[in-house]
Scaffold this active site. Sequence first.
Site, mmCIF file in Angstrom:
data_model
loop_
_atom_site.group_PDB
_atom_site.id
_atom_site.type_symbol
_atom_site.label_atom_id
_atom_site.label_comp_id
_atom_site.label_asym_id
_atom_site.label_seq_id
_atom_site.Cartn_x
_atom_site.Cartn_y
_atom_site.Cartn_z
ATOM 1 N N PHE A 128 10.003 0.916 54.641
ATOM 2 C CA PHE A 128 9.916 -0.281 55.492
ATOM 3 C C PHE A 128 11.280 -0.935 55.545
ATOM 4 O O PHE A 128 11.834 -1.316 54.518
ATOM 5 C CB PHE A 128 8.875 -1.277 54.968
ATOM 6 C CG PHE A 128 8.592 -2.370 55.970
ATOM 7 C CD1 PHE A 128 7.682 -2.172 56.998
ATOM 8 C CD2 PHE A 128 9.281 -3.574 55.918
ATOM 9 C CE1 PHE A 128 7.446 -3.152 57.947
ATOM 10 C CE2 PHE A 128 9.045 -4.566 56.869
ATOM 11 C CZ PHE A 128 8.121 -4.355 57.883
ATOM 12 N N ASP B 177 18.487 -0.427 50.897
ATOM 13 C CA ASP B 177 17.811 -1.615 51.414
ATOM 14 C C ASP B 177 17.201 -2.334 50.210
ATOM 15 O O ASP B 177 16.143 -1.948 49.710
ATOM 16 C CB ASP B 177 16.735 -1.181 52.412
ATOM 17 C CG ASP B 177 15.900 -2.354 52.908
ATOM 18 O OD1 ASP B 177 15.978 -3.448 52.325
ATOM 19 O OD2 ASP B 177 15.143 -2.152 53.876
ATOM 20 N N LYS C 283 14.954 -11.812 51.712
ATOM 21 C CA LYS C 283 13.867 -12.357 50.900
ATOM 22 C C LYS C 283 14.330 -13.350 49.824
ATOM 23 O O LYS C 283 14.582 -14.506 50.134
ATOM 24 C CB LYS C 283 13.051 -11.220 50.302
ATOM 25 C CG LYS C 283 12.265 -10.433 51.370
ATOM 26 C CD LYS C 283 11.230 -9.545 50.774
ATOM 27 C CE LYS C 283 10.478 -8.737 51.813
ATOM 28 N NZ LYS C 283 9.516 -9.520 52.582
HETATM 29 C C1 LIG Z 1 12.602 -3.346 52.020
HETATM 30 C C2 LIG Z 1 12.473 -4.243 53.212
HETATM 31 N N1 LIG Z 1 13.387 -4.166 54.184
HETATM 32 C C3 LIG Z 1 13.321 -4.955 55.261
HETATM 33 C C4 LIG Z 1 12.310 -5.860 55.423
HETATM 34 C C5 LIG Z 1 12.260 -6.717 56.651
HETATM 35 O O1 LIG Z 1 12.650 -8.006 56.345
HETATM 36 P P1 LIG Z 1 12.352 -9.190 57.381
HETATM 37 O O2 LIG Z 1 10.874 -9.347 57.451
HETATM 38 O O3 LIG Z 1 13.061 -10.373 56.795
HETATM 39 O O4 LIG Z 1 12.935 -8.777 58.687
HETATM 40 C C6 LIG Z 1 11.332 -5.974 54.437
HETATM 41 C C7 LIG Z 1 10.219 -6.917 54.581
HETATM 42 O O5 LIG Z 1 9.199 -6.819 53.957
HETATM 43 C C8 LIG Z 1 11.414 -5.143 53.303
HETATM 44 O O6 LIG Z 1 10.501 -5.193 52.326
#
Ligand SMILES: Cc1ncc(COP(=O)(O)O)c(C=O)c1O
Length: 399
Positions: free
Chosen positions: A135, A220, A249
């Site tokens: 994700f 990420d 986050k």
């Molecule tokens: C690992 C990871 N990357 C990216 C995102 C996306 O972040 P955002 O919702 O702030 O766009 C998330 C959101 O849960 C995430 O867990």
Amino acid sequence: MTDWVELESRLFMTTGKRMPAVIVRGEGTRVWDVDGKAYLDFFGGPATVSLGHCHPVVAEAVADQARTLVHVSNAVYSIPQLQLAELLIELSCLDRVYFNNSGAEANEAALKLARKWGHERKDGAFEIICALDAFHGRTIATVTAGGTPRYSEPFAPLPPGFVHVPFNDIEAIKQATNAKTCAIMLEPIQGEGGVIVPDDGYLPAVRRWCDEQNVLLILDEVQTGIGRCGALFAYELWGIEPDVMTLAKGIASGVPLAAVLAKEHCSVFTPGDHGSTYGGNPLATRAGYEVVKYIIEQDLPAKVAEDGRYLEQRLHSMEDRFDAVSGARGKGLLWAVALSRESSAEVVQRCLERGLIVNNVRPDAVRLCPPLTVTREELDEGLAILEGVLAELDSGGVK
Ligand SMILES: Cc1ncc(COP(=O)(O)O)c(C=O)c1O
């Protein structure tokens, strides 16, 4: 009295399923709904309110900055942004930073950076190898990178240049690599995919492969970073360094802020390549600066590592005591309780009724990611509620 749930169903574009709770206030690990009912929040935003709800450090930073300078264009310099940049560079293995508003945007910037690096430094290489069930956000490029068809297929045609392999499989990465590969993009632990922790050797092997093949490693750390897994950045747990890292986050404990960081050798953006109106504005970066400083001053990553050891033991003991539980996986304060059946929605609902907010990250897994500041007493209180619900499940009290 306003029926907020009815209002939402009438006015909102429904993009997800909400829990039936209208939350109006928060303090620490607790939130309160519109009827005054209190909940322990083990979802935390998810994994976002790193210092808990409305921590005085965040409230003070936002209030003071709101009186001083909320926003100014990135066409001029602003100090909180540079203070946070200095702190993140000092604390991480990366050399340069660019601020964004969300995890997806930070990942978009990372993808652009890798593509530009490939164009300029690796004979036009543009392919990015990503993991299945990952994700990375909800923009077109990041849903494509995520490799989760239910999030991407409705929006086809998807951008080309993304290759997907199973997570935790170094041989699959090796097979997928070719002269067009510019980067490998992974979450150190797959969060939304169900808190999937790779084998100890996986990330070091990926790092070695990237070095051998002259490919960038993008980590990420939107969910795993900023202390969540018991180190300030999860990459530290495996003794490796990424070339590019994204954060969001927990970085500002709920104030919208994200960042992409890169090593000097691949920091290829030049003026005109990227931009954002709000990205890194004074309000958000002041909050981020104070949050990260507090996390370091209080040595929260060490506290979280200890919480992780405690949760490991408590959650694995549930495996022995409840038929409903088949396992537990995670690190620090990012855990999933694996269920023997697809009953996570019922578990979440029952927990909510008893005043605990958890998340059905998969149909057969419940995720726990409370604030980094959660106390041992609060952990025990939340786990007792969860155990009560699991006991009900075992006795057939839950469908
Ligand atoms: C690992 C990871 N990357 C990216 C995102 C996306 O972040 P955002 O919702 O702030 O766009 C998330 C959101 O849960 C995430 O867990």
